[in-house]
Design an enzyme around this catalytic site. Structure first.
Site, short mmCIF file in Angstrom:
data_model
loop_
_atom_site.label_atom_id
_atom_site.label_comp_id
_atom_site.label_asym_id
_atom_site.label_seq_id
_atom_site.Cartn_x
_atom_site.Cartn_y
_atom_site.Cartn_z
CB CYS A 209 -0.92 0.00 1.22
SG CYS A 209 -1.73 -1.59 1.54
CB ALA A 210 3.71 1.91 -2.25
CB ALA A 211 0.00 5.88 -3.07
CE LYS A 215 4.93 4.30 6.72
NZ LYS A 215 3.94 5.30 6.25
CG ASP A 277 -1.98 3.17 -3.61
OD1 ASP A 277 -1.60 3.16 -2.42
OD2 ASP A 277 -3.05 3.70 -3.97
CG ASP A 333 1.86 2.36 6.22
OD1 ASP A 333 1.69 2.28 7.44
OD2 ASP A 333 1.76 3.43 5.59
CB CYS A 386 -1.22 6.49 11.15
SG CYS A 386 -2.45 6.55 9.84
#
Length: 939
Positions: A209-211, A215, A277, A333, A386
């Site tokens: 889930c990179a966008a 990171k 993503d 993430d 988060c």
């Protein structure tokens, strides 16, 4: 158009550090929605855009301050965390303060340390001299636990930043270095997960889930760690001379060790990062973040993380059997409710609802299970959110481990000795759940009892048994999970867990949502239960989308976050379990997603893999689909029956992506550039590719690593949604004669290639003032004796043949501001030279090396008098390098590179397609109106 692009870029960069010079990081910056975009026309108005940039722009608007109180929120976490009274006061006080600004120095270690030194020696001494309210202003400080002090934060109030000139110079430095990718604005806690992955050179890494990419950029830097030192050593060995003598801090000891760390491929990095993503538009913002690192070892994909497809790679042992890629490291993430971001997403104080976390639980479990399936035995998954809610944290870890075979197969890694200066709390072993109505639940048994006595016989919305701590999992060491709270080191809230895969497993199927029978009348309630669960899931995804963008300060101002959602499908259970292998899996193909050769990308999450049937020899679908449809996860058959065939077909077409076509070493263009630049045979010639269906070079030629090439080639036509891969190495250029190669080296490809270019096409620059002149002056003349003004390179450029060459910068002396070795593309015309760099790169280099803000000068426009012939010649030379004289941004525009336009407006798409010289850029179909699943990010 060029001016508009530059203004937009400058405005975007200024927004990246707007909190330093204009505003804080509170919710007012984002408008009236926590995740609204900050540019002009952003949701809720906010402070988006330049109010003077365009006529008709709506006037500046202000909004009332959000009251930072929420009775239910405070009650829940007071009961849950059980902090001492004094610490509880500190906890809430910290969450109500504005978050400090933070940033990280990027790129190779040597370069990052050089830029950091400028901050320490040039700007901080000036800031520390400022006095305000009878005391000295606190300067930016390094984050104590981040390696090499490459991460910094500052708490200076806005009124102080606006008042004192030293901060104006500091802001200009930050904006300049951010624009060229040397600094990344990133929240401090967001930097933690990559540091716990134990990523080493040569590893295969997936960011699910990179966008928006902060990171992922850290991971990519780790993959290339030590590469410069290795390549220098290799080039010394086969040439007998040094192409560079960079000896920055820490690199002396690296040279010997790093060559052993990744010795194959002549020192070039062999690892790979696949950044994924689910949102098509955000995947292009991800590309923008990562392209600045110029890595040929990266692929960007666009898939629902819960259904990430298996990727086929070569099988040297038995080419008749397919191999499937397994990963050494995976970062998950995941999308979350984001209540750890209360300090910057201040609208959460009024919008917080426990249902947001409850509705994401199942999706988070599926993502983590899929990650563990794709991991190699011995590999590591880092799971992070988060959020502070155990429903999204400890309960997800426990549920995923239980589905993947328990502690015998998956281990929670004890990381207490890593990042020792990072303050943290252990994970929770016991917790309660708050439902949408605010009622607290301690166990699933309580829910079952409630269902039996309720009138409708339904569980409170979104509650499922995997959310609760289970007695049988009491021995699971959840205390090894890490919780970071705002008051501990003045950060946001965060959760991180590191998982180690001991051996292969077959994941258990996801159980249907439990609904105990009540009063013997359950059949009539099934449809209502399912419908309500689906509605709840829609609400949750909408809430997640609000926060999705705001969590990366560097991109929050550029993205539109839709409130529409798509109910996620059961992905982890729709891809077959990959069989064990030491490197990759050799098995019957687990996912067959056959589509036409030219991949038609999808915006929706309808993954073809979800409809894969068991293979003839009995291979099962991903560890089995749920035995019966889950309330929160309706079956594919049910969804299909609700959509007309034409609608499904239209969705599957989606935005069009040009295919990746690799060129043979014998191709005329590859042979031509090899001969012209005298490229060493040690540089691989079988990794060049183009992006068009014909497979012929038209405007640009890209370069990839060997593994990236294999993945792109072996998965062509299988429905894998590749969005980006490779580095632009050569760009087609008007040439003054037939003897001059029409393919110039692109600036982003120069660091990869320059060590292998023959001395015939190399110019060596050693003096600082010569570089300054080339940076300030575009098209400086070398005819009529003007070459003498070019210093040590003058005689060399006079004797050099026309066309593109390598300007190798090898500083002399001990000037600390001019000690970094570089290689830049230089173009020689009949009468002038031009350094082929974008204007923002020139300006950033002038400021970094010379502390100079001199405006750039186009020398071709400075010519006074002269005969007509000279004037025509000057115009011709301008035309030769027009794409670079105005910067790479203009070249991208001419090339049809939509990534540049994504910087202007993130709603547009990056295509990077190749277009023939002088043609009109290909039209790109707009994305469908169907939104993709949101990824709530913690950048």
């Amino acid at each position: 158009m060029r001016l508009e692009v530059l203004l937009t870029r400058q405005h975007r960069v200024c927004h990246s550090f707007a909190a330093i010079a204009v505003m804080g990081r509170g919710g007012k910056f984002k408008g009236n929605r926590g995740g609204g975009r900050g540019r002009g026309g952003g949701r809720g108005g906010g402070r988006g855009g330049s109010r003077d940039a365009a006529p008709g722009h709506r006037a500046y608007q202000t909004y009332p301050d959000v009251v930072k109180e929420h009775k239910r929120l405070e009650q829940y976490y007071n009961d849950l965390l059980q902090l001492p009274e004094e610490e509880t006061v500190e906890f809430w006080a910290a969450l109500k303060r504005e978050l400090p600004n933070s940033f990280r120095f990027c790129g190779s270690k040597g370069h990052a340390l050089a830029v950091k030194r400028l901050l320490q020696t040039r700007y901080i001494p000036e800031i520390t001299r400022i006095t305000h309210d009878g005391g000295h202003v606190e300067p930016p400080k390094p984050v104590p636990w981040y390696p090499d002090s490459l991460a910094w934060s500052m708490t200076t109030p806005k009124n102080v930043v606006r008042k004192f000139p030293p901060f104006a110079a500091f802001q200009k430095f930050l904006v300049s270095e951010t624009s060229v990718g040397n600094i990344s604005r990133q929240e401090v806690v967001s930097m933690i997960p990559p540091l716990l992955m134990d990523l080493r050179p040569g590893m295969v890494v997936l960011d699910m889930c990179a966008a928006p990419g902060s990171k992922a950029a850290q991971l990519l830097e780790m993959i290339h760690r030590g590469e410069e030192a290795r390549i220098r050593q290799v080039v010394r060995n086969f040439t007998g001379s040094s192409i560079s003598t960079i000896k920055t801090e820490g690199e002396l000891e690296e040279e010997a060790a790093q060559l052993e760390a990744d010795p194959s491929d002549d020192g070039r990095a062999t690892g790979i990062l696949i950044a994924n993503d689910a949102d098509y538009k955000r995947s292009h913002m991800l590309i923008h973040q990562l392209k600045r690192l110029s890595s040929p070892n990266m692929i960007v994909t666009n898939h629902d993380a819960t259904m990430y497809p298996s990727l086929r790679i070569p099988n040297p042992q038995d080419p008749s059997k397919p191999n499937y890629l397994k990963f050494d490291r995976i970062l998950a993430d995941v999308p979350c409710s984001g209540d750890g971001t209360l300090r910057k997403n201040v609208n959460l104080w009024k919008d917080w609802n426990p249902g947001s976390a409850l509705g994401l639980h199942l999706t988070q479990v599926r993502i983590l299970v899929r990650a563990l399936q794709m991991l190699k035995p011995g590999g590591r998954v880092v799971y992070s959110t988060c959020s502070m809610n155990p429903v999204e944290n400890e309960s997800v870890i426990a549920a995923a481990i239980e589905r993947c075979g328990g502690s015998e197969k998956i281990e929670i890694v004890d990381c207490h000795d890593q990042l020792p200066l990072l303050k943290r709390k252990p994970g929770l072993k016991k917790w309660q759940i708050m439902d949408k109505s605010g009622r607290m639940w301690s166990s699933w048994e309580e829910v079952e009892e409630f269902i039996k006595t309720s009138e409708d016989g339904l569980a409170p919305g979104r509650l499922v048994d995997t959310m609760f701590p289970k007695p049988e999992a009491a021995d699971l060491p959840l205390e090894r999970c890490m919780r970071v709270y705002a008051h501990q080191q003045d950060t946001g809230g965060f959760f991180i867990t590191v998982l180690h895969k001991k051996s292969e497993f077959k994941a258990k199927p996801e159980e249907a949502r439990k609904q105990p029978a009540a009063n013997g009348n359950t059949s009539g309630r099934t449809n209502g239960t399912t419908k309500r669960a689906m509605d709840d899931q829609d609400d949750t995804e909408a809430a997640a989308k609000k926060l999705k963008t705001a969590e990366d300060p560097s991109t929050a101002d550029n993205e539109t976050v839709s409130a529409d959602t798509v109910t996620p499908e059961p992905v982890a259970d729709s891809v077959p379990e990959v069989q064990p292998s030491s490197e990759v899996t050799t098995a019957d193909e687990p996912v067959t997603v056959e589509e036409p050769t030219v991949v038609s990308e999808e915006v929706s999450n309808d993954e073809p893999a979800a409809e894969e049937k068991p293979t003839a020899d009995g291979d099962e679908m991903v560890d089995a689909m749920p035995a019966e449809p889950s309330a929160a996860t309706p079956s594919a058959e049910t969804q299909s029956s609700e959509k007309p065939e034409t609608e499904r077909k239209k969705k599957q077409q989606g935005p069009y992506e040009e295919p990746f076509k690799f060129l043979k070493p014998s191709h005329e263009v590859i042979k031509n550039v090899g001969e012209f630049y005298k490229i060493s045979e040690r540089f691989p010639s079988d990794r060049y590719m183009v992006r068009n269906a014909l497979g012929e070079p038209a405007k640009a030629v890209y370069y990839t690593s060997g593994l990236v090439r294999d993945i792109l080639v072996f998965n062509e036509g299988r429905g894998v949604k590749f969005i980006h891969g490779g580095v632009k190495m050569f760009v087609k250029q008007d040439a003054p004669s037939a003897d001059v190669c029409r393919w110039r080296i692109q600036s982003e490809g120069m660091p990869i290639l320059h060590g292998y270019v023959g001395e015939e096409r190399v110019v060596v620059l050693t003096k600082k003032e010569t570089l300054r002149r080339l940076l300030v002056e575009m098209f400086p003349k070398f005819t009529d004796g003007e070459w003498e003004k070019l210093g040590e390179i003058g005689p060399r450029v006079c004797s050099l043949g026309l066309g593109c060459c390598v300007l190798r910068i090898e500083p002399e002396g001990d000037d600390e501001d001019f000690n970094e070795h570089m290689a830049l593309p230089l173009w020689k015309s009949f009468q002038s030279l031009n350094l082929m760099l974008p204007k923002e790169d020139r300006s950033a280099m002038l400021l970094r090396i010379f502390n100079d803000t001199t405006p750039l000068i186009n020398m071709s426009n400075q010519k006074q008098g002269g005969n007509k012939t000279d004037g025509v010649q000057t115009k011709s030379e301008d035309a030769e390098v027009k794409t670079e004289a105005n910067g790479d941004a203009k070249a991208d525009e001419l090339n049809g590179d939509v990534e540049t336009k994504a910087v202007e407006d993130s709603d547009k798409m990056d295509v990077d397609e190749d277009i023939s010289e002088g043609s009109v850029p290909l039209a790109v179909p707009p994305p469908t109106s169907e939104p993709a699943e949101a990824m709530v990010k913690s950048e």
